[in-house]
Motif scaffolding. Sequence first.
Motif, short mmCIF file in Angstrom:
data_model
loop_
_atom_site.label_atom_id
_atom_site.label_comp_id
_atom_site.label_asym_id
_atom_site.label_seq_id
_atom_site.Cartn_x
_atom_site.Cartn_y
_atom_site.Cartn_z
N GLY A 1 55.00 21.51 23.13
CA GLY A 1 55.02 20.89 21.81
C GLY A 1 54.21 21.65 20.78
O GLY A 1 54.08 21.20 19.63
N ILE A 2 53.67 22.82 21.17
CA ILE A 2 52.80 23.58 20.25
C ILE A 2 53.39 24.92 19.87
O ILE A 2 52.72 25.74 19.27
N GLY A 3 54.63 25.16 20.24
CA GLY A 3 55.30 26.38 19.81
C GLY A 3 54.95 27.62 20.59
O GLY A 3 55.40 28.72 20.26
N GLN A 4 54.13 27.50 21.62
CA GLN A 4 53.79 28.65 22.45
C GLN A 4 53.50 28.18 23.87
O GLN A 4 53.28 27.00 24.10
N LEU A 5 53.50 29.12 24.79
CA LEU A 5 53.25 28.73 26.16
C LEU A 5 51.80 28.31 26.33
O LEU A 5 50.91 28.79 25.63
N THR A 6 51.59 27.40 27.24
CA THR A 6 50.26 26.87 27.49
C THR A 6 50.19 26.39 28.93
O THR A 6 51.21 26.04 29.53
N THR A 7 48.99 26.37 29.47
CA THR A 7 48.78 25.86 30.81
C THR A 7 48.35 24.39 30.78
O THR A 7 48.15 23.79 31.83
N ILE A 8 48.19 23.85 29.59
CA ILE A 8 47.62 22.51 29.44
C ILE A 8 48.70 21.45 29.39
O ILE A 8 49.55 21.45 28.49
N TYR A 9 48.65 20.54 30.33
CA TYR A 9 49.65 19.49 30.47
C TYR A 9 49.85 18.70 29.18
O TYR A 9 50.98 18.43 28.77
N GLU A 10 48.79 18.31 28.54
CA GLU A 10 48.89 17.43 27.37
C GLU A 10 49.60 18.07 26.19
O GLU A 10 49.98 17.38 25.25
N PHE B 1 55.20 22.41 36.20
CA PHE B 1 54.04 21.79 36.82
C PHE B 1 54.49 21.20 38.15
O PHE B 1 55.68 20.95 38.35
N ARG B 2 53.54 20.96 39.02
CA ARG B 2 53.88 20.30 40.27
C ARG B 2 52.84 19.24 40.58
O ARG B 2 51.70 19.32 40.12
N ARG B 3 53.29 18.30 41.40
CA ARG B 3 52.38 17.24 41.81
C ARG B 3 52.64 16.93 43.28
O ARG B 3 53.77 16.61 43.65
N ALA B 4 51.59 17.03 44.06
CA ALA B 4 51.66 16.71 45.48
C ALA B 4 51.01 15.35 45.70
O ALA B 4 50.13 14.96 44.94
N PRO B 5 51.43 14.63 46.74
CA PRO B 5 50.84 13.32 47.01
C PRO B 5 49.33 13.41 47.16
O PRO B 5 48.82 14.27 47.89
N LYS C 1 47.20 14.43 45.05
CA LYS C 1 46.58 15.53 44.32
C LYS C 1 46.86 15.41 42.82
O LYS C 1 47.79 14.74 42.39
N GLU C 2 46.03 16.09 42.05
CA GLU C 2 46.22 16.12 40.62
C GLU C 2 47.44 16.97 40.26
O GLU C 2 47.82 17.88 41.01
N ARG C 3 48.01 16.68 39.10
CA ARG C 3 49.08 17.52 38.58
C ARG C 3 48.56 18.95 38.41
O ARG C 3 47.43 19.15 37.94
N GLU C 4 49.36 19.93 38.75
CA GLU C 4 48.92 21.32 38.77
C GLU C 4 49.87 22.20 37.98
O GLU C 4 51.09 22.12 38.16
N PHE C 5 49.31 23.02 37.12
CA PHE C 5 50.11 23.99 36.39
C PHE C 5 50.65 25.05 37.34
O PHE C 5 49.93 25.54 38.22
N VAL C 6 51.92 25.43 37.15
CA VAL C 6 52.55 26.43 38.00
C VAL C 6 52.84 27.71 37.22
O VAL C 6 52.38 28.80 37.58
N ALA C 7 53.60 27.59 36.13
CA ALA C 7 54.01 28.78 35.38
C ALA C 7 54.49 28.38 34.00
O ALA C 7 54.87 27.22 33.79
N ALA C 8 54.47 29.35 33.08
CA ALA C 8 54.98 29.09 31.73
C ALA C 8 55.62 30.35 31.18
O ALA C 8 55.30 31.47 31.62
#
Length: 124
Positions: A100-109, A37-41, A43-50
């Motif tokens: 934390g869910i055993g698979q790739l995800t784009t969701i930060y939480e 994930f990335r975060r720019a000043p 801006k919201e946290r943004e998914f990059v890759a998984a």
Amino acid sequence: QGDLVESGGGLVQAGGSLRLSCVASGRTVGNYAMGWFRRAPGKEREFVAAISTSGYTTYVADSMKGRFTISRDTVKDTVYLDMNKLKPEDTGSYHCAASGIGQLTTIYERYKYWGQGTQVTVTS
């Protein structure tokens, strides 16, 4: 945060490349699907890759497809983010995370462990 350690950030001109690395402190990266994930000043946290635990499945955000690649090395127990054709808008703090869910995800939480981040600054 602090279970994962990122490195490889830096200052680069637009069009340049960087390779970010992520290793674990006290755990094995290989046991988890991983994400960046990335975060720019300002801006919201943004998914990059998984990437999946096996490494066979990857997903890159649309705005970065064709420029960014995620991969993992099971021997080195390291996850990489290769960034090419960098743009000033790619500037930010890049964080790796273990799912934390055993698979790739784009969701930060849904990510359980995080690194402190490595700063990427792209100049025009």
